[in-house]
Motif scaffolding. Structure first.
Motif, PDB file in Angstrom:
ATOM      1  N   ALA A 196      18.282 -20.770 -44.911  1.00 51.39           N
ATOM      2  CA  ALA A 196      17.335 -19.854 -44.282  1.00 51.39           C
ATOM      3  C   ALA A 196      16.085 -19.673 -45.126  1.00 51.39           C
TER       4      ALA A 196
ATOM      5  N   LYS B   8      14.131 -11.462 -46.530  1.00 55.18           N
ATOM      6  CA  LYS B   8      14.267 -11.746 -45.102  1.00 55.18           C
ATOM      7  C   LYS B   8      15.364 -12.772 -44.856  1.00 55.18           C
ATOM      8  N   ALA B   9      15.445 -13.783 -45.693  1.00 53.11           N
ATOM      9  CA  ALA B   9      16.491 -14.792 -45.541  1.00 53.11           C
ATOM     10  C   ALA B   9      17.867 -14.187 -45.760  1.00 53.11           C
TER      11      ALA B   9
ATOM     12  N   GLN C 189      18.783 -11.043 -45.299  1.00 51.92           N
ATOM     13  CA  GLN C 189      19.106 -10.187 -44.159  1.00 51.92           C
ATOM     14  C   GLN C 189      19.472 -10.996 -42.925  1.00 51.92           C
ATOM     15  N   ALA C 190      18.897 -12.199 -42.808  1.00 53.25           N
ATOM     16  CA  ALA C 190      19.165 -13.028 -41.639  1.00 53.25           C
ATOM     17  C   ALA C 190      20.582 -13.582 -41.623  1.00 53.25           C
ATOM     18  N   VAL C 191      21.186 -13.780 -42.786  1.00 62.79           N
ATOM     19  CA  VAL C 191      22.492 -14.450 -42.849  1.00 62.79           C
ATOM     20  C   VAL C 191      23.612 -13.533 -43.337  1.00 62.79           C
ATOM     21  N   THR C 192      23.315 -12.264 -43.565  1.00 53.32           N
ATOM     22  CA  THR C 192      24.338 -11.306 -43.985  1.00 53.32           C
ATOM     23  C   THR C 192      24.248 -10.057 -43.133  1.00 53.32           C
ATOM     24  N   SER C 193      25.237  -9.183 -43.272  1.00 57.32           N
ATOM     25  CA  SER C 193      25.247  -7.922 -42.530  1.00 57.32           C
ATOM     26  C   SER C 193      25.462  -6.766 -43.504  1.00 57.32           C
TER      27      SER C 193
ATOM     28  N   ARG D 258      25.109  -6.099 -48.912  1.00 57.89           N
ATOM     29  CA  ARG D 258      25.105  -7.073 -47.827  1.00 57.89           C
ATOM     30  C   ARG D 258      26.326  -7.969 -47.998  1.00 57.89           C
TER      31      ARG D 258
END
Length: 204
Positions: free
Chosen positions: A26, A143-144, A146-150, A165
Motif C-alpha cells: 500500500a 495512510k497506508a 490505516q488502509a490495511v489495518t483496523s 492498529r
C-alpha cells in the motif's frame, strides 16, 4: 518525554508478516521516488538500503527505518521507525515467517505484544526541502497503515483504544485461539468484535 521544538507521532501495531507485506504494498507507490527502507548495523555502524519492508525485516528481524532519499541515492532526514510485533506461538507458519524465535512452551504460553510505527523530529533542524518532503512521507506511511489495518483493539475491560492498529493476519491469529494474551507491557488487551449491521431488504 517532550522536547521543545520536536514533533512526534506513534501508533502501536499488531502485525504479522502478511500484514507487513500488505502495508508495504500500500505504501510503495506513494514513496517510490521519495523514500526507502533501511536497516542499521550498530556494530559496523553501517546502513543498508532495502527495496521493501519485508526485505528489510528479513535482514533485521527487529526493526527497519523509512527515510527520505537524497540526490545521491542515499537517505537523509528524520527516521520513521517500524518495530515488529513480538509473537510467542506454536503456529509453524508464523514461526517460519518470523524466523522461529518465538516458540511457545508450557511455561511461556502463546501471546502477542505490539510493535510500532513512530517518529520524532525537529523541523527547525532540517532543510526546507526535508521539512516539506518528510511531512509527505509521514502522511503516506500513516495512510497506508490505516488502509490495511483496523482499530479493533481494546482493553481487557472493553475500553476502545485509539492508538493501536491490528492487521488481518494478526487479528485472525488472535481470534483463532481460545484465550490469547495480547499485551502491551502490563496492559492486557483483546480484539474488539465488531457487529455487522444486517442489510435491510425493502419489500416490493
Amino acid at each position: 518525554m517532550f522536547e521543545p521544538g520536536s514533533r512526534s507521532k506513534q501508533v502501536s501495531t499488531f502485525m504479522l508478516p502478511a500484514d507487513e507485506a500488505a502495508f508495504d504494498d500500500a505504501l510503495a507507490p506513494a514513496v517510490a521516488d521519495l523514500g526507502q527502507w533501511e536497516t542499521h548495523d550498530q556494530r559496523a555502524r553501517t546502513i543498508k538500503l532495502h527495496d521493501s519492508l519485508p526485505a528489510a525485516l528479513h535482514h533485521d528481524r527487529t526493526q527497519a527505518f523509512l527515510r527520505l532519499l537524497n540526490r545521491d541515492g542515499g537517505t537523509t532526514g528524520p527516521l520513521i521507525q517500524y518495530l515488529h510485533t513480538s509473537v510467542v506461538t506454536t503456529d509453524e507458519a508464523v514461526l517460519a515467517a518470523t524466523g522461529g524465535r518465538y516458540r511457545a512452551t508450557a511455561e511461556r504460553p502463546e501471546s502477542m505484544s505490539p510493535g510500532r510505527l513512530a517518529f520524532k523530529w525537529f523541523p527547525e533542524d532540517e532543510a526546507d526541502c526535508v521539512q516539506r518532503d518528510f511531512v509527505v512521507l509521514v502522511d503516506a506511511a500513516w495512510k497506508a497503515l490505516q488502509a490495511v489495518t483496523s482499530p479493533h483493539v481494546e482493553t481487557a475491560e472493553g475500553r476502545p483504544l485509539r492508538r493501536y492498529r491490528i492487521g488481518p493476519a494478526a487479528k485472525a491469529w488472535a481470534l483463532d485461539r481460545p484465550d490469547p494474551l495480547l499485551h502491551d507491557h502490563a496492559l492486557r488487551l483483546r480484539i474488539r468484535l465488531v457487529r455487522r449491521v444486517p442489510d435491510v431488504v425493502s419489500a416490493g
